[in-house]
Motif scaffolding. Sequence first.
Motif, PDB file in Angstrom:
ATOM      1  N   ASP A   1     -20.656   1.701   0.557  1.00  0.00           N
ATOM      2  CA  ASP A   1     -20.652   3.136   0.291  1.00  0.00           C
ATOM      3  C   ASP A   1     -20.214   3.939   1.513  1.00  0.00           C
ATOM      4  OD1 ASP A   1     -20.951   4.685  -1.881  1.00  0.00           O
ATOM      5  OD2 ASP A   1     -23.127   4.729  -1.899  1.00  0.00           O
TER       6      ASP A   1
ATOM      7  N   GLU B   1     -16.302   4.452   2.854  1.00  0.00           N
ATOM      8  CA  GLU B   1     -15.328   5.382   2.260  1.00  0.00           C
ATOM      9  C   GLU B   1     -14.899   6.473   3.234  1.00  0.00           C
ATOM     10  OE1 GLU B   1     -13.846   4.814  -0.329  1.00  0.00           O
ATOM     11  OE2 GLU B   1     -15.081   3.485  -1.507  1.00  0.00           O
TER      12      GLU B   1
ATOM     13  N   SER C   1       5.130   3.525  -2.404  1.00  0.00           N
ATOM     14  CA  SER C   1       5.388   4.733  -3.190  1.00  0.00           C
ATOM     15  C   SER C   1       5.840   5.900  -2.315  1.00  0.00           C
ATOM     16  CB  SER C   1       4.139   5.143  -3.972  1.00  0.00           C
ATOM     17  OG  SER C   1       3.081   5.451  -3.081  1.00  0.00           O
ATOM     18  N   LEU C   2       5.623   5.794  -0.998  1.00  0.00           N
ATOM     19  CA  LEU C   2       6.031   6.875  -0.095  1.00  0.00           C
ATOM     20  C   LEU C   2       7.432   6.649   0.481  1.00  0.00           C
ATOM     21  CD1 LEU C   2       2.672   7.334   1.883  1.00  0.00           C
ATOM     22  CD2 LEU C   2       3.479   8.664  -0.072  1.00  0.00           C
TER      23      LEU C   2
ATOM     24  N   TYR D   1       2.120   5.301   8.697  1.00  0.00           N
ATOM     25  CA  TYR D   1       1.244   5.627   7.562  1.00  0.00           C
ATOM     26  C   TYR D   1      -0.102   4.926   7.713  1.00  0.00           C
ATOM     27  CZ  TYR D   1       4.833   8.026   4.819  1.00  0.00           C
ATOM     28  OH  TYR D   1       5.771   8.920   4.380  1.00  0.00           O
TER      29      TYR D   1
ATOM     30  N   LEU E   1      -5.216   2.416   5.088  1.00  0.00           N
ATOM     31  CA  LEU E   1      -5.508   1.795   3.794  1.00  0.00           C
ATOM     32  C   LEU E   1      -5.689   0.283   3.916  1.00  0.00           C
ATOM     33  CD1 LEU E   1      -3.222   3.722   1.276  1.00  0.00           C
ATOM     34  CD2 LEU E   1      -5.533   4.241   2.075  1.00  0.00           C
TER      35      LEU E   1
ATOM     36  N   LYS F   1      -2.269   6.673  10.099  1.00  0.00           N
ATOM     37  CA  LYS F   1      -2.841   7.911   9.566  1.00  0.00           C
ATOM     38  C   LYS F   1      -3.856   7.672   8.451  1.00  0.00           C
ATOM     39  CE  LYS F   1       1.010  10.919  10.770  1.00  0.00           C
ATOM     40  NZ  LYS F   1       2.237  11.566  10.297  1.00  0.00           N
ATOM     41  N   LEU F   2      -3.595   6.714   7.572  1.00  0.00           N
ATOM     42  CA  LEU F   2      -4.449   6.557   6.381  1.00  0.00           C
ATOM     43  C   LEU F   2      -5.337   5.306   6.406  1.00  0.00           C
ATOM     44  CD1 LEU F   2      -1.873   7.638   3.634  1.00  0.00           C
ATOM     45  CD2 LEU F   2      -3.836   8.964   4.433  1.00  0.00           C
TER      46      LEU F   2
ATOM     47  N   PHE G   1       0.805  -1.225   0.000  1.00  0.00           N
ATOM     48  CA  PHE G   1       0.000   0.000   0.000  1.00  0.00           C
ATOM     49  C   PHE G   1       0.836   1.272   0.000  1.00  0.00           C
ATOM     50  CE2 PHE G   1      -3.453  -2.766   1.729  1.00  0.00           C
ATOM     51  CZ  PHE G   1      -4.376  -2.493   0.734  1.00  0.00           C
ATOM     52  N   TYR G   2       1.958   1.254   0.727  1.00  0.00           N
ATOM     53  CA  TYR G   2       2.678   2.510   0.970  1.00  0.00           C
ATOM     54  C   TYR G   2       4.058   2.605   0.344  1.00  0.00           C
ATOM     55  CZ  TYR G   2      -0.992   2.914   4.476  1.00  0.00           C
ATOM     56  OH  TYR G   2      -2.204   2.968   5.107  1.00  0.00           O
TER      57      TYR G   2
ATOM     58  N   PHE H   1      -9.159  -1.649   3.294  1.00  0.00           N
ATOM     59  CA  PHE H   1      -9.132  -2.707   2.291  1.00  0.00           C
ATOM     60  C   PHE H   1      -9.737  -3.991   2.851  1.00  0.00           C
ATOM     61  CE2 PHE H   1      -6.760  -6.532   0.974  1.00  0.00           C
ATOM     62  CZ  PHE H   1      -7.124  -6.600  -0.358  1.00  0.00           C
TER      63      PHE H   1
ATOM     64  N   ARG I   1     -13.524  -3.607   3.127  1.00  0.00           N
ATOM     65  CA  ARG I   1     -14.156  -3.678   1.800  1.00  0.00           C
ATOM     66  C   ARG I   1     -14.158  -5.102   1.270  1.00  0.00           C
ATOM     67  NH1 ARG I   1     -11.537   1.081   0.432  1.00  0.00           N
ATOM     68  NH2 ARG I   1      -9.924  -0.082  -0.665  1.00  0.00           N
TER      69      ARG I   1
END
Lengths: 109, 109
Positions: free
Chosen positions: A106, A109, A17-18, A65, A71, A68-69, A14-15, A75, A78
């Motif tokens: 819905d 999110e 790219s950071l 991360y 993700l 904070k996020l 997930f992270y 995931f 969901r």
Amino acid sequence: MLDKTLRMNYLFDFYQSLLTEKQRKYMSLYYLDDFSLGEIAEEFDVSRQAVYDNIKRTEAMLEEYEEKLSLLAKFEKRSEILQQLKEAVDKQATSEELMALLESLDTLE
Amino acid sequence: MLDKTLRMNYLFDFYQSLLTEKQRKYMSLYYLDDFSLGEIAEEFDVSRQAVYDNIKRTEAMLEEYEEKLSLLAKFEKRSEILQQLKEAVDKQATSEELMALLESLDTLE
């Protein structure tokens, strides 16, 4: 709770790219390719301790991360509802049941 | 493409946890509460230019995070499929049609 290696694999996914290029390389070799700290140290001509410190710092960053996020947590939620939806479609659930599950997706999110 | 203000509102929503407290305050006043640069400057007893620079830097950071993590882009794609799913349930679509849409949600992750 996922086991540590699996969790780090997900968080890295997930992270990544950071992260810096070096962090990405060490983490990828250690967690995805199952290299030992010693093997990574040799590959990059640095000390085993340097690799260890870098990986520990990166793991802490990934957890920060996620704090904070969220993700990974989102995931997982969901995925769970998506699974329920597939099962509901499979057993020909009513429109009301399907709509309720879609609404819960819905509001995630 | 969303209009600039709407896009910044969304990006702020997704990435605000990665900003500093000051960045969050300026962005929130400027984009959510519609304060002018001058009003924010007065509120924090700094120059209008300082507020402007901070907000421009923050906007660039938000776009950089979006380039790396694509949270807004993924959200928009999920929302679109979710909308299609609701319409499909509404018009009593077949299990196959519903399953195909659920699969496309799954592969988005």
